[in-house]
Design a protein around this motif. Structure first.
Motif, PDB file in Angstrom:
ATOM      1  N   LEU A  26      93.420  39.627  63.597  1.00 22.88           N
ATOM      2  CA  LEU A  26      93.521  38.198  64.042  1.00 22.88           C
ATOM      3  C   LEU A  26      92.376  37.473  64.621  1.00 22.88           C
ATOM      4  O   LEU A  26      92.261  36.246  64.750  1.00 22.88           O
ATOM      5  N   VAL A  27      91.612  38.254  65.558  1.00 26.67           N
ATOM      6  CA  VAL A  27      90.737  37.730  66.357  1.00 26.67           C
ATOM      7  C   VAL A  27      89.613  37.030  65.567  1.00 26.67           C
ATOM      8  O   VAL A  27      89.552  35.623  66.136  1.00 26.67           O
ATOM      9  N   PRO A  28      89.039  37.428  64.587  1.00 29.02           N
ATOM     10  CA  PRO A  28      88.050  36.625  64.032  1.00 29.02           C
ATOM     11  C   PRO A  28      88.512  35.311  63.514  1.00 29.02           C
ATOM     12  O   PRO A  28      87.898  33.930  63.581  1.00 29.02           O
ATOM     13  N   TRP A  29      89.951  35.136  63.028  1.00 27.40           N
ATOM     14  CA  TRP A  29      90.412  33.904  62.629  1.00 27.40           C
ATOM     15  C   TRP A  29      90.483  33.079  63.821  1.00 27.40           C
ATOM     16  O   TRP A  29      90.520  31.849  63.806  1.00 27.40           O
ATOM     17  N   VAL A  30      90.944  33.341  64.912  1.00 28.83           N
ATOM     18  CA  VAL A  30      91.409  32.457  66.046  1.00 28.83           C
ATOM     19  C   VAL A  30      90.098  32.236  66.717  1.00 28.83           C
ATOM     20  O   VAL A  30      90.211  31.067  67.563  1.00 28.83           O
ATOM     21  N   ILE A  31      88.828  32.529  66.774  1.00 24.41           N
ATOM     22  CA  ILE A  31      87.744  32.277  67.617  1.00 24.41           C
ATOM     23  C   ILE A  31      87.464  30.969  66.847  1.00 24.41           C
ATOM     24  O   ILE A  31      87.233  30.740  65.672  1.00 24.41           O
ATOM     25  N   PRO A  32      87.102  29.919  67.760  1.00 23.46           N
ATOM     26  CA  PRO A  32      86.648  28.539  67.056  1.00 23.46           C
ATOM     27  C   PRO A  32      85.390  28.915  66.263  1.00 23.46           C
ATOM     28  O   PRO A  32      84.594  29.694  66.579  1.00 23.46           O
TER      29      PRO A  32
ATOM     30  N   ILE B 258      82.966  27.216  65.708  1.00 23.68           N
ATOM     31  CA  ILE B 258      81.627  27.131  66.435  1.00 23.68           C
ATOM     32  C   ILE B 258      81.183  28.340  67.362  1.00 23.68           C
ATOM     33  O   ILE B 258      80.092  28.668  67.490  1.00 23.68           O
ATOM     34  N   VAL B 259      82.156  28.735  68.201  1.00 23.99           N
ATOM     35  CA  VAL B 259      81.993  29.970  68.804  1.00 23.99           C
ATOM     36  C   VAL B 259      81.407  30.976  67.815  1.00 23.99           C
ATOM     37  O   VAL B 259      80.428  31.735  68.306  1.00 23.99           O
TER      38      VAL B 259
ATOM     39  N   MET C 133      77.893  32.948  68.140  1.00 25.95           N
ATOM     40  CA  MET C 133      77.689  34.292  68.577  1.00 25.95           C
ATOM     41  C   MET C 133      76.907  35.135  67.597  1.00 25.95           C
ATOM     42  O   MET C 133      76.254  35.940  67.819  1.00 25.95           O
TER      43      MET C 133
ATOM     44  N   TRP D  65      83.362  36.959  57.405  1.00 26.25           N
ATOM     45  CA  TRP D  65      83.779  37.444  58.778  1.00 26.25           C
ATOM     46  C   TRP D  65      85.183  36.738  59.281  1.00 26.25           C
ATOM     47  O   TRP D  65      86.107  37.218  59.553  1.00 26.25           O
TER      48      TRP D  65
END
Lengths: 281, 301
Positions: free
Chosen positions: B117-123, B125-126, B130, B175
């Motif tokens: 779930l991490v790539p989904w939750v990262i805004p 823009i971030v 990155m 991603w």
């Protein structure tokens, strides 16, 4: 023979966990790299060691003392919370009749909500801009809360309707037989039973509002009014060619960590919320 | 007679209360979506500018004609469809792999779910920032690793060059959205009769055959719906492109193009026309989607 079977079992498991490991690296590495870069001093920034040998918190010190960043963090927090609360209130009310009653126009309402989820946000930009100007809320938090409703309300309505439907009807019927009014049923039965659903959909609405960029970019003007994604996108150093990547990464980590914590704690809820009523057959 | 009229009275009362409950929600939808949308369509036939929204003149379909003549617009249309056409199938394949992993019962499944779930939750823009850092042509880790593995001889200008920048956008989009795709497919898998999977496992049919002969055919409706769902979302892609193309119009998508004209050039009429066209594309996709929608509504009963 048996030995062979065990061997195959272990090999299979080994391959499986190797794939898991690769997927985990694929998902996590960019964020790991952001953390590592944020811990480097500007002299070390261009080193490409996977494990850093020296660590400094200077970037974080800068970020936490920066007024603009503090402002946008606060703005995002207020806007996302307000958006989630209003969305929940509006959708909780609407989901009850939509899930329980059959009446003319019910399907049409759901269909409209579904179409709004696919609407390109740029298509409401000019109309919304006019509205915001007429109400004189340009560059204010309320403008963004208003705009975010278009993202959160239709999605929450669908998810909430599906959650209400999953509550067994018998409880409600028992209450009706006992002579409970509609209001009592709502307050004493639906709301308590819907607790988990409220947490899930509220969380999803919060995340959506926290991450939104297009409206936030268009409806804010000053540094003090910006939300986190906008400040991050417009954050730049003295010149185009020497972006202060260490600081950008530190800010990225700061705004993302709360979300990742939420995901770790609520992963099961989030998954059920994302998939309930979205695509099943 | 009397009973009947009482019944209908009650019916009216109950249907009224239904609409009373729906009223706030419908009001919000009308104010945030309905009205602005109508205004946008209206503006697209006028010469409105940001400074002069109210006193605009009706100019017919001039905006649309100019749009059709603009090379940049067609470039944006092409870019958008390239992104959709490459990114959606790619993330379906990757999402399928992730879904197959998560469907299995194994130690650490909870952690794996959180990780995915991490790539989904990262805004977005971030994520864009990155990846822009990782793909930096001079100091980025991606070029560094590729050089070390001697897969390339010189650093690739991932962001600076037009064609590579489109590839980067697709890469980051894949991603970012693979987790969501995986969840949709996983939900579909879990709603299938589980005995099929178990029977196949007991008969020790190899995974690849199981995939081709059992899982994919059974999952086909879910896959199609999920792909259309994602395509509808990808057509309006904005955030990633805005940051990763850094204002370079050669890589603009329809949303970026529309916003640029609407806000940066303050040409509300022309920008609205572009936005309206984008909406038409989505409606067109939605028409393909409609039969599946009907099924979804039926499921609600």
């Amino acid at each position: 023979m048996i030995k062979n079977k065990w061997k195959r079992y272990y090999l299979k498991n080994l391959i499986f966990y190797a794939i898991c490991f690769l997927v985990a690296i694929y998902c996590l590495f960019p964020f790991y790299w952001a953390i590592i870069s944020s811990l480097r001093s500007s002299a070390d920034l261009f080193s490409t060691e996977i494990f850093p040998s020296r660590v400094t918190f200077d970037n974080y010190k800068y970020i936490f003392t920066d007024i603009t960043f503090g402002c946008s963090f606060w703005n995002s927090l207020v806007i996302a919370t307000l958006t989630a609360l209003i969305t929940l209130a509006v959708c909780l009310l609407a989901a009850c009749p939509l899930a329980r009653r059959r009446f003319a126009g019910r399907k049409r309402v759901l269909l409209i909500a579904l179409s709004v989820t696919t609407l390109p946000h740029v298509a409401v930009l000019s109309g919304m801009f006019e509205m915001i100007r007429v109400w004189d809320i340009y560059n204010e938090k309320s403008a963004l809360v208003l705009a975010y409703m278009i993202i959160t309300v239709p999605f929450t309505l669908w998810t909430m309707t599906n959650f209400v439907k999953s509550i067994p009807k018998d409880i409600e019927e028992a209450a009706i037989i006992d002579g409970a009014s509609q209001y009592i049923i709502l307050r004493k039965i639906f709301f308590p039973l819907l607790g988990p659903a409220v947490v899930t959909t509220g969380l999803l609405a919060f995340i959506a509002a926290w991450n939104e960029f297009l409206f936030a970019l268009t409806f804010t003007l000053t540094n003090q009014a910006r939300t986190v994604p906008v400040s991050l996108a417009l954050f730049s150093g003295a010149s185009q060619h020497e972006l202060p990547y260490g600081m950008i990464m530190a800010a990225s980590v700061v705004v993302t960590l709360p979300l990742i914590l939420l995901v770790v704690i609520f992963q099961q809820r989030i998954i059920s919320g994302l998939t309930t009523g979205s695509v099943k057959g | 007679m009397k009973r009947q009229s009482m019944k209908s009275k009650r019916q009216i009362k109950s249907s009224l209360s239904n609409w009373l409950f729906l009223a706030p929600c419908l009001f919000v939808l009308a104010v945030c979506a309905g009205w602005p949308l109508l205004r946008t369509v209206f503006f697209s036939f006028t010469d409105a500018t940001l400074e002069n929204l109210r006193e605009s003149n009706f100019i017919g379909i001039d905006n649309f004609i100019n749009l059709a003549r603009d090379q940049e617009w067609w470039q944006a249309v092409l870019n958008t469809f390239l992104i959709v056409a490459v990114s959606v199938p790619l993330e379906t394949v990757l999402g399928m792999i992730v879904a197959l992993i998560l469907h299995r019962n194994f130690r650490g499944r909870g952690w794996m779910r959180a990780i995915v779930l991490v790539p989904w939750v990262i805004p977005t823009i971030v994520s864009a920032r990155m990846w822009a850092w990782m793909l930096n042509d001079a100091y980025g880790i991606v070029n560094e690793l590729l050089l070390k593995a001697s897969l390339i001889n010189e650093p690739i200008p991932w962001i600076a060059s037009n064609s590579f920048s489109l590839i980067s956008i697709i890469l980051v989009d894949v991603w970012k959205t693979t987790p969501y795709m995986a969840l949709l497919l996983l939900a579909g898998m879990q709603s299938l009769p589980q005995d099929c999977f178990e029977a196949a496992e007991v008969d020790s049919i190899p995974l690849f055959q199981r995939l081709m002969k059992i899982i994919l055919p059974l999952l086909k409706p879910t896959i199609i719906v999920a792909m259309i769902f994602r395509a509808l979302d990808a057509v309006r892609i904005f955030d990633l492109v805005y940051v990763l193309s850094s204002g370079n119009s050669a890589n603009a998508t329809m949303s970026v193009y529309a916003r640029k004209h609407l806000v940066d050039y303050a040409d509300v009429g022309y920008g609205s026309a572009a936005a309206t066209m984008l909406m038409f594309f989505i409606v067109f996709l939605g028409v393909i989607y409609a039969p599946f929608n009907r099924k979804k509504l039926q499921n609600l009963d």
